[in-house]
Design an enzyme around this catalytic site. Structure first.
Site, PDB file in Angstrom:
ATOM      1  N   VAL A  39      39.077 -46.554  17.385  1.00  0.00           N
ATOM      2  CA  VAL A  39      39.534 -45.395  16.620  1.00  0.00           C
ATOM      3  C   VAL A  39      38.720 -44.965  15.406  1.00  0.00           C
ATOM      4  O   VAL A  39      38.985 -44.030  14.821  1.00  0.00           O
ATOM      5  CB  VAL A  39      40.843 -45.700  16.108  1.00  0.00           C
ATOM      6  CG1 VAL A  39      41.999 -45.875  17.299  1.00  0.00           C
ATOM      7  CG2 VAL A  39      41.063 -46.842  15.164  1.00  0.00           C
ATOM      8  N   LYS A  40      37.370 -45.721  15.276  1.00  0.00           N
ATOM      9  CA  LYS A  40      36.677 -45.388  14.089  1.00  0.00           C
ATOM     10  C   LYS A  40      35.698 -44.202  14.438  1.00  0.00           C
ATOM     11  O   LYS A  40      35.833 -43.687  15.567  1.00  0.00           O
ATOM     12  CB  LYS A  40      35.859 -46.595  13.677  1.00  0.00           C
ATOM     13  CG  LYS A  40      36.733 -48.048  13.285  1.00  0.00           C
ATOM     14  CD  LYS A  40      37.644 -47.551  12.212  1.00  0.00           C
ATOM     15  CE  LYS A  40      37.994 -49.069  11.317  1.00  0.00           C
ATOM     16  NZ  LYS A  40      38.886 -49.875  12.215  1.00  0.00           N
ATOM     17  N   THR A  41      34.810 -44.004  13.310  1.00  0.00           N
ATOM     18  CA  THR A  41      34.182 -42.648  13.606  1.00  0.00           C
ATOM     19  C   THR A  41      33.309 -42.765  14.781  1.00  0.00           C
ATOM     20  O   THR A  41      33.037 -41.901  15.580  1.00  0.00           O
ATOM     21  CB  THR A  41      33.390 -42.451  12.249  1.00  0.00           C
ATOM     22  OG1 THR A  41      34.297 -42.473  11.140  1.00  0.00           O
ATOM     23  CG2 THR A  41      32.699 -41.007  12.442  1.00  0.00           C
ATOM     24  N   HIS A  86      35.330 -50.318  15.882  1.00  0.00           N
ATOM     25  CA  HIS A  86      36.705 -50.240  16.722  1.00  0.00           C
ATOM     26  C   HIS A  86      36.900 -48.937  17.209  1.00  0.00           C
ATOM     27  O   HIS A  86      36.407 -47.824  16.891  1.00  0.00           O
ATOM     28  CB  HIS A  86      37.963 -50.503  16.083  1.00  0.00           C
ATOM     29  CG  HIS A  86      39.458 -50.802  16.589  1.00  0.00           C
ATOM     30  ND1 HIS A  86      39.895 -49.609  16.929  1.00  0.00           N
ATOM     31  CD2 HIS A  86      39.929 -51.760  17.316  1.00  0.00           C
ATOM     32  CE1 HIS A  86      41.067 -50.162  17.525  1.00  0.00           C
ATOM     33  NE2 HIS A  86      40.895 -51.355  18.029  1.00  0.00           N
TER      34      HIS A  86
END
Length: 397
Positions: free
Chosen positions: A188-190, A186
């Site tokens: 906002v993930k790393t 997603h």
């Protein structure tokens, strides 16, 4: 406004996607395999199976380990609802476990308690969450689970790049202590593929089953065919159009342009990790200077080097005399976005009915205080200072 999370997209990322859009394959092409190979190498696993999102990955893992209606699985109550929904979608019953009130991580004691509330004949698996990017104590959890013949699934959606030592060095996703590990990409993930997910495993059989399940359950390999009259030409060669439906599957495929983005994002992973760790250190130094018992950050487990996805503050709102909603609104007025991760899943109306659970004081205590502050690679040190100053100002009224 400084958001709590945000993707970092470079010109190389954009070019990779555009190159695929101008090519021959938008899906079921070579970019997906290239991304899977790069991800498996990055985490140190034998296989990586890409899919459409992290929830799909949890569902695929649940199917692959053979969960069936009536089986039971243990899930920590602090996570996104998808951690429970994945096994629930195959009909498994969820036994919710408590968590450490300061880290929200599943502990060996909490796992033992959940096991004591389960039916030993029906209990099949443990889902472990690396909450916020901090690693759970996998060696102890795995030992407890393996002694009872339970499968172990890591929900690693927050933890790409996290490393730890539990008797031996390990990396989240290498499956040293688990059957498979699940990731989300997603925004906002790393790293991001827009939407997208993956499962890593060292088990050839699990990998094969997950690849079948993500593509309708269609068998395309000669050794898996059962209808020789339809499968083969008169000379014994496989008919080039042929496939067999061996089991009911799903369309959980990742597109090639998403995979291309994922591959270039993986090439940037070392820089992302360095930046997240530097920002984390800045936050910890700044919070230490606040010298306020009402404000702290979730601690990192001993012998770990986490790559945090979430920068979670623990705020004693009662002691400060302010509700969390007012606290968040006042931070927003100062240009700082925040979020809450997460409402305990056992408190969700669906699971109150489906999985009645005794009190879980650790989960409730964590939820009462947690507040996710901004953390993403394109933040500056000045952004961190602005966030911490805003937190201090709101806390002091």
């Amino acid at each position: 406004m400084i958001p709590y999370g945000r993707q970092s997209i470079s010109e190389d990322d954009i070019k990779a996607v555009v190159d695929v859009l101008r090519g021959d394959y938008l899906t079921t092409g070579p970019a997906v395999g290239a991304f899977e190979a790069a991800l498996a190498e990055s985490v140190g696993a034998r296989h990586a199976i890409a899919c459409s999102n992290g929830t799909a990955a949890l569902h695929l893992a649940s199917l692959a380990i053979g969960l069936e209606p009536g089986d039971q699985v243990i899930v920590p109550s602090i996570s996104f609802v998808a951690t429970a929904n994945g096994p629930r979608l195959v009909g498994a019953e969820i036994v919710f476990a408590d968590v450490d009130p300061d880290s929200a991580l599943l502990t060996p004691a909490a796992l033992e308690d959940a096991i004591s509330r389960a039916d030993p004949q029906r209990l099949k698996a443990v889902f472990v969450v690396h909450m916020g990017g901090n690693p759970a104590p996998m060696a102890e959890i795995s030992a407890i689970a393996r002694a009872r013949g339970l499968k172990v699934i890591e929900d690693a959606c927050h933890a790409l790049g996290t490393e730890a030592e539990d008797g031996r060095p390990w990396r989240v996703g290498d499956c040293a202590f688990s059957d498979c590990a699940v990731f989300s990409f997603h925004p906002v993930k790393t790293i991001t593929t827009g939407e997208g997910g993956a499962i890593t495993t060292n088990d050839d059989g699990l990998a094969r089953r997950m690849r079948l399940e993500r593509n309708h359950g269609l068998e395309r390999e000669r050794e898996g065919f059962g209808n020789e009259a339809l499968a083969f030409d008169t000379d014994g060669a496989t008919n080039p159009w042929y496939y067999e439906l061996t089991r009911l599957g799903l369309n959980y495929r990742l597109t090639d342009f998403q995979a291309a983005l994922g591959t270039t994002q993986l090439s940037r992973l070392p820089d992302f990790l360095r930046r997240r760790r530097a920002l984390t250190a800045r936050y910890r130094e700044a919070f230490a200077r606040l010298n306020d018992d009402s404000l702290s950050l979730v601690p990192a487990p001993a012998s770990s080097d986490p790559a945090l996805h979430l920068m979670v503050a623990l705020v004693d709102f009662d002691r400060l005399g302010i509700s969390r909603a007012k606290f968040m609104n006042r931070l927003r007025d100062k240009g700082v976005g925040t979020q809450v991760h997460y409402i305990p899943i056992h408190r969700q109306p669906y699971y109150v009915k489906a999985s009645p659970t005794p009190e879980l004081p650790g989960a409730d205590r964590y939820y009462a205080r947690c507040l996710s502050l901004p953390l993403y690679p394109d933040m500056t040190e000045a952004d961190v200072d602005k966030v911490v100053e805003a937190v201090r100002a709101v806390a002091q009224g």
